[in-house]
Motif scaffolding. Sequence first.
Motif, short mmCIF file in Angstrom:
data_model
loop_
_atom_site.label_atom_id
_atom_site.label_comp_id
_atom_site.label_asym_id
_atom_site.label_seq_id
_atom_site.Cartn_x
_atom_site.Cartn_y
_atom_site.Cartn_z
N THR A 133 0.63 -1.19 0.09
CA THR A 133 0.01 0.01 0.06
C THR A 133 1.00 1.41 -0.05
O THR A 133 2.02 1.12 0.27
N MET A 134 0.39 2.12 -0.50
CA MET A 134 0.99 3.55 -0.37
C MET A 134 0.81 4.51 0.77
O MET A 134 1.46 5.19 1.13
N ASP A 135 -0.29 4.14 1.49
CA ASP A 135 -0.47 4.65 2.81
C ASP A 135 -0.77 6.22 2.55
O ASP A 135 0.01 6.99 3.27
N ILE A 136 -1.34 6.50 1.49
CA ILE A 136 -1.84 8.07 1.32
C ILE A 136 -3.15 8.19 1.31
O ILE A 136 -4.07 7.34 1.44
N PRO A 137 -3.56 9.45 1.61
CA PRO A 137 -5.01 9.77 1.82
C PRO A 137 -5.91 9.39 0.40
O PRO A 137 -5.36 9.73 -0.61
N VAL A 162 0.30 3.86 -11.14
CA VAL A 162 1.50 4.19 -10.39
C VAL A 162 2.59 2.70 -10.58
O VAL A 162 2.03 1.61 -10.43
N GLY A 163 3.74 3.07 -10.75
CA GLY A 163 4.97 2.12 -11.06
C GLY A 163 5.22 1.91 -12.25
O GLY A 163 4.66 2.53 -13.24
N ALA A 164 6.26 1.14 -12.71
CA ALA A 164 7.01 1.22 -13.78
C ALA A 164 7.46 -0.41 -14.13
O ALA A 164 8.45 -0.48 -14.56
N SER A 165 6.83 -1.31 -13.41
CA SER A 165 7.21 -2.61 -13.62
C SER A 165 6.33 -3.36 -14.61
O SER A 165 5.66 -2.55 -15.37
N ASN A 166 6.22 -4.68 -14.98
CA ASN A 166 5.74 -5.17 -15.94
C ASN A 166 4.07 -4.95 -15.89
O ASN A 166 3.35 -4.68 -16.75
N LEU A 221 0.69 11.76 -4.07
CA LEU A 221 0.61 12.24 -2.58
C LEU A 221 -0.75 12.01 -2.13
O LEU A 221 -1.18 11.81 -1.15
N ALA A 222 -2.04 12.19 -3.01
CA ALA A 222 -3.16 12.07 -2.46
C ALA A 222 -4.14 11.94 -3.56
O ALA A 222 -3.92 12.15 -4.67
N ILE A 223 -5.43 11.41 -3.11
CA ILE A 223 -6.17 10.80 -4.23
C ILE A 223 -7.68 11.25 -3.82
O ILE A 223 -8.07 11.02 -2.67
N ARG A 224 -8.25 11.95 -4.67
CA ARG A 224 -9.59 12.51 -4.28
C ARG A 224 -10.59 11.93 -5.31
O ARG A 224 -10.22 11.33 -6.57
N PRO A 225 -11.85 12.11 -5.18
CA PRO A 225 -12.83 11.37 -6.01
C PRO A 225 -12.71 11.87 -7.67
O PRO A 225 -12.73 11.21 -8.51
N ASP A 226 -12.30 13.00 -7.72
CA ASP A 226 -12.22 13.58 -9.24
C ASP A 226 -10.94 14.08 -9.63
O ASP A 226 -10.76 14.47 -10.80
N GLU A 227 -9.98 13.96 -8.72
CA GLU A 227 -8.39 14.28 -8.94
C GLU A 227 -7.35 13.71 -8.14
O GLU A 227 -7.81 13.14 -7.24
N GLN A 231 3.43 14.68 -6.66
CA GLN A 231 4.90 15.12 -6.19
C GLN A 231 5.77 14.95 -7.22
O GLN A 231 6.23 13.70 -7.35
N THR A 232 6.01 16.22 -7.95
CA THR A 232 7.17 15.79 -9.10
C THR A 232 8.49 16.61 -8.68
O THR A 232 8.39 17.34 -8.03
N PRO A 233 9.59 16.66 -9.51
CA PRO A 233 10.70 17.25 -9.26
C PRO A 233 10.56 18.71 -9.57
O PRO A 233 11.21 19.55 -9.03
N ASP A 234 9.42 19.16 -10.18
CA ASP A 234 9.05 20.57 -10.37
C ASP A 234 8.09 21.14 -9.67
O ASP A 234 7.68 22.08 -9.83
N GLY A 235 7.82 20.20 -8.46
CA GLY A 235 6.73 20.62 -7.66
C GLY A 235 5.29 20.05 -7.70
O GLY A 235 5.20 18.88 -8.46
N LEU A 236 4.46 20.26 -6.99
CA LEU A 236 3.17 19.66 -6.87
C LEU A 236 2.40 19.75 -8.08
O LEU A 236 2.24 21.02 -8.46
#
Length: 326
Positions: A133-137, A162-166, A221-227, A231-236
Amino acid sequence: MDVLDVLIIGAGPIGLACGIEAKKAGLTYVIVEKGCLVNSLYHYPQNMTFFSTSEKLEIGGVPFVSISPKPGRAEALEYYRRVTQKFELQVKLFETVESVKKNQHYYEIQTSKNHYQSRNIIISSGFYDLPNTMDIPGESLAKVAHYYQDPHFYAMQQVLVVGASNSSVDAALETYRKGAQVTMVVRAPEISQRVKYWVRPDIINRIKEGSIKAYFNSSLLAIRPDEVDIQTPDGLVTITNDFVLALTGYKPNFKLLQNFGIKLSDDAKRLPEHHPETMETNEKGIYLAGVVCGGMDTHLWFIENSREHAVKIINHIKTKQPMINV
């Protein structure tokens, strides 16, 4: 109640291989499985193709004939079902192990349906049942899935992978080709080198041309119903979203192993203690087989290189002094 020679936990390919070897050796055994036959394979994506060729997935000396050199999920399900029937294996499905008690001479195992006594136990429970689990909201929202099966469900939707595996790459490509708008969030700086060699160039090219958006060195970082928030190297970054496929990997049932008294390493890998030549753990008479042996290093063991565990274990059970003559 008769005391079994072997109780096998898990009716995946390696558990079945253990059952075959036990039967060949004339040992009394039962295989218990909390789900359906080869439960993990059943829950693989419907269009999944194995990395291994069919001959490397064979057990019990039964040829695995597939249309292509690398078989798919449906072919594997059919093969392992036919092998189970050929050897008339004693498999108890939809039966969960609930507790184990060590007596002086054997083990008592209580499942959701039966009570067993066995001199030896083989744990071949795999790792696919418990997602990391990611343990995020918002991770508990209905739009979030830790397993992916069919791309049609996500047609014309905004999908975050989320992820870059097979599994992540397969999901991204398949949903994209069903008309989904796909975004990938990858912690690493690139697509994993472990991705199937015939698939990796495809995902890299789709990202380069902009058909699939990928955020590298990033995290959700967080999941909401519509968005969702990324967190990226260039910011949120916040983007609209319909579904999240959190394909962040899986882990063995460490609680089950610890309930059996098996010691785990103190590092992040949590390797269960076992002898590599016999597969016996620190608990005498309890063995490990298959991918569960690798702890959190789930890329260490596969069907093709852990089939030999069955032979090692049964040979050791045959030659060692039994726990008791019952």
